[in-house]
Enzyme design. Structure first.
Site, mmCIF file in Angstrom:
data_model
loop_
_atom_site.group_PDB
_atom_site.id
_atom_site.type_symbol
_atom_site.label_atom_id
_atom_site.label_comp_id
_atom_site.label_asym_id
_atom_site.label_seq_id
_atom_site.Cartn_x
_atom_site.Cartn_y
_atom_site.Cartn_z
ATOM 1 N N GLU B 148 0.833 -1.213 0.000
ATOM 2 C CA GLU B 148 0.000 0.000 0.000
ATOM 3 C C GLU B 148 0.864 1.257 0.000
ATOM 4 O O GLU B 148 0.568 2.225 -0.700
ATOM 5 C CB GLU B 148 -0.939 0.000 1.209
ATOM 6 C CG GLU B 148 -1.997 -1.094 1.188
ATOM 7 C CD GLU B 148 -2.754 -1.147 -0.127
ATOM 8 O OE1 GLU B 148 -2.961 -0.097 -0.752
ATOM 9 O OE2 GLU B 148 -3.118 -2.255 -0.547
ATOM 10 N N GLU B 229 -0.224 -2.561 -10.089
ATOM 11 C CA GLU B 229 -0.253 -3.572 -9.028
ATOM 12 C C GLU B 229 1.051 -4.353 -8.993
ATOM 13 O O GLU B 229 1.631 -4.589 -7.930
ATOM 14 C CB GLU B 229 -1.431 -4.539 -9.232
ATOM 15 C CG GLU B 229 -2.791 -3.947 -8.949
ATOM 16 C CD GLU B 229 -2.926 -3.441 -7.521
ATOM 17 O OE1 GLU B 229 -2.452 -4.116 -6.592
ATOM 18 O OE2 GLU B 229 -3.479 -2.345 -7.342
#
Lengths: 182, 398
Positions: B148, B229
């Site tokens: 994150e 990602e």
């Protein structure tokens, strides 16, 4: 007339570029300094946590007086160390002493169930991790600064900027993030 | 690391520009549809498309982050609520060299997931669900938090918001065009029957563009999202020096087949894994998706071997996926760093879930009181604060 203006323009451009390069070097040096102080912050935090830890463990580990004293002694050595070299050695010794302590703590289920001990253990784990990550960050910042300092055009100002020392740990395994094994 | 960010920014600018071109094409097609080939109408169509995008962008600038967090039902926590989570975020802040730690939120949801918001690095926030906190041990949680923070560090949030708004504008214009065609088409056809022959082609082309553009834009958006990602996985592995932590976290996320409460499509690309609908099984190879298949992400991380660097991630990526790799060549020069071995973690999922849900309650303003007589623990909601005077079990004064 136009030639003069062009020359003037180029000169102004060059001055601005020089200012930019110089400021870039200053910024990189400050980042390196800041990264270094981050390591100190975490080391100090570790020193602050240890008396609490020993105090909590005392009641449960009365037979392990020697280990506890070794931890306290290593902590005091690290606290009073002079110069980076001595400090490095003292911090490494403290790490070893803590490892020994947590290894022994495994044998005391009552201690391991103590809420206070558990939260101190989490704090120390995290502090150890932070020390490792802070060293890595310092090395990254230092490398970037040194690269700026040694390559063109930064090298033209390098006279006023000292090279940053890299963090080298003799034990290769400790180069990676040191983690205390509980 | 800085080169990595720069080379990806270039590629991302490319995608965003492409979306912008599609948006303009969309506007021009609408202009053709309504104006029937008149150059002025074509121009006005393009201008309208730009205006729609500008308005949506301005709206998103005003407090989009807080809207996102409140859609998800996130509550901000302090150190005392969940010391371990706060510590891990601080560790990863140091490792990622972010200036200051992001704000930390907990979402009360049994589905394990995590996301990051914040268009600016110093105003960023990370949120994790109680389900995630219950499921992951310390190393795995560290891996998730590292992923994150990598999104924040790589400026993915700003990028995906911009791209998402462009996609939204394109879809909106396609909708408008489709409806106008459906309801207004017949009237216009009878009116302009004199130069019908010429206009018929224009209308056909416009319809084809209006149908195809949103699909193309979505494919671009999804490809961009998947790429970010992978990059966040690579950065995360580098921050922790322990790829296995994130790999085993992703494995657990793949196994957890719990439907998530927050199914908003707006927030979906923000999560570490795509939120599941009620009756949906997590498919390991969805091609039309914001996220790469989990099993592939796991295999790449596990193939990294004993080294944490962008280079080893890229090599692993190539051997699993094939192709040219996922990271710009300029950033592959960084020094490889040895990975570390984990420490045993003795906490059980049950304990962790309790700690997580206590943290959420405390962040929601619940007060924790222990009865001094019988030891019963009361978690008093804010609206009852000060009104609960006696222990509910033994009636002793609290």
């Amino acid at each position: 007339m136009t030639g003069l203006w062009i020359a003037l323009g180029v000169l102004v451009l060059l001055i601005f570029m020089a200012i930019g390069v110089y400021n870039g070097l200053v910024r990189a040096r400050n980042e390196t300094k800041n990264a270094w102080s981050q390591i100190d912050v975490q080391l100090k935090r570790r020193h602050d946590l240890i008396p609490n830890l020993v105090e909590t463990a005392k009641g449960y580990m009365s037979h392990e007086r020697e280990t506890l004293e070794a931890v306290i002694q290593a902590r005091n050595m690290a606290l009073n160390a002079n110069g980076p070299k001595e400090a490095g050695a003292a911090e490494a010794a403290l790490g070893t002493a803590l490892n020994g302590f947590f290894g022994l703590a495994e044998n005391y289920p009552d201690l391991k169930a103590n809420q206070n001990f558990l939260s101190l253990q989490e704090e120390l784990t995290s502090t150890e991790n932070k020390i490792g990550f802070a060293r890595q960050a310092y090395n990254d910042a230092g490398t970037a600064y040194n690269n700026k300092r040694e390559t063109f055009p930064g090298m033209m100002f390098a006279g006023g900027f000292e090279a940053a020392d890299m963090f080298e740990i003799e034990n290769a395994a400790e180069r990676a993030v040191p983690k205390v094994s509980f | 690391m800085w080169d990595q960010i720069r080379s990806n920014r270039r590629r991302s600018i490319f995608v965003v520009t492409g979306l912008g071109v599609l948006l303009a094409v969309m506007g021009v097609a609408l202009g053709m549809l309504f104006g029937g080939g008149d150059p002025a109408a074509v121009f006005i169509g393009g201008a309208i498309a730009l205006a729609v995008w500008l308005v949506m962008w301005m709206v998103s600038l005003s407090n989009g982050d807080d809207i996102m967090l409140s859609i998800a039902g996130a509550r901000e926590i302090e150190k005392k609520d969940h010391p371990q989570l706060v510590n891990i975020v601080e560790e990863m802040t140091i490792a990622s060299q972010l200036g200051k730690p992001p704000r930390i939120f907990i979402v009360d949801d049994p589905a394990p997931n995590a996301f990051a918001v914040g268009r600016k690095q110093d105003k960023a926030a990370v949120a994790v669900t109680t389900g995630l906190l219950g499921m992951m041990n310390r190393d795995e949680l560290q891996g998730v938090v590292a992923h994150e923070l990598a999104h924040i560090k790589n400026r993915d949030v700003a990028l995906m918001t911009t791209a998402g708004i462009m996609l939204g504008a394109i879809v909106l214009l396609a909708e408008i065009g489709g409806r106008a065609l459906w309801y207004g088409g017949a009237a216009r056809r009878s009116r302009s029957s004199s130069n019908n022959n010429n206009n018929a082609w224009v209308v056909v082309i416009a319809i084809v563009v209006i149908v195809l553009t949103p699909i193309l834009a979505q494919l671009m958006y999804f490809a961009l999202s998947r790429r970010r990602e992978y990059l966040a996985d690579a950065s995360g592995a580098l921050f922790t020096r322990y790829p296995e932590g994130l790999a085993s976290a992703l494995e657990k996320l793949g196994g957890g087949q719990v439907a998530q409460a927050d199914k908003s499509k707006v927030t979906a690309p923000m999560y570490i894994v795509r939120p599941l609908a009620d009756d949906e099984k997590r498919q390991l190879s969805a091609s039309f998706s914001t996220h790469p298949p989990l099993d592939r992400r796991i295999r790449i991380l596990r193939k990294m071997g004993g080294n944490a660097s962008y280079d080893s991630y890229n090599t692993a990526f190539k051997s699993v996926q094939g192709g040219a790799g996922v990271i710009g060549a300029r950033s592959l020069t960084g020094e490889a760093v040895a990975t570390v071995k984990p420490e045993p973690d003795s906490s059980t999922p049950r304990q962790r879930t309790r700690v997580a849900s206590d943290a959420f309650l405390s962040a929601s303003g619940y007060e924790r009181r222990e009865c001094s007589a019988c030891g019963a623990i009361h978690k008093i909601p804010p609206e009852l604060r000060g009104r609960l005077k006696n222990c509910t079990r033994c009636k002793a004064p609290l």
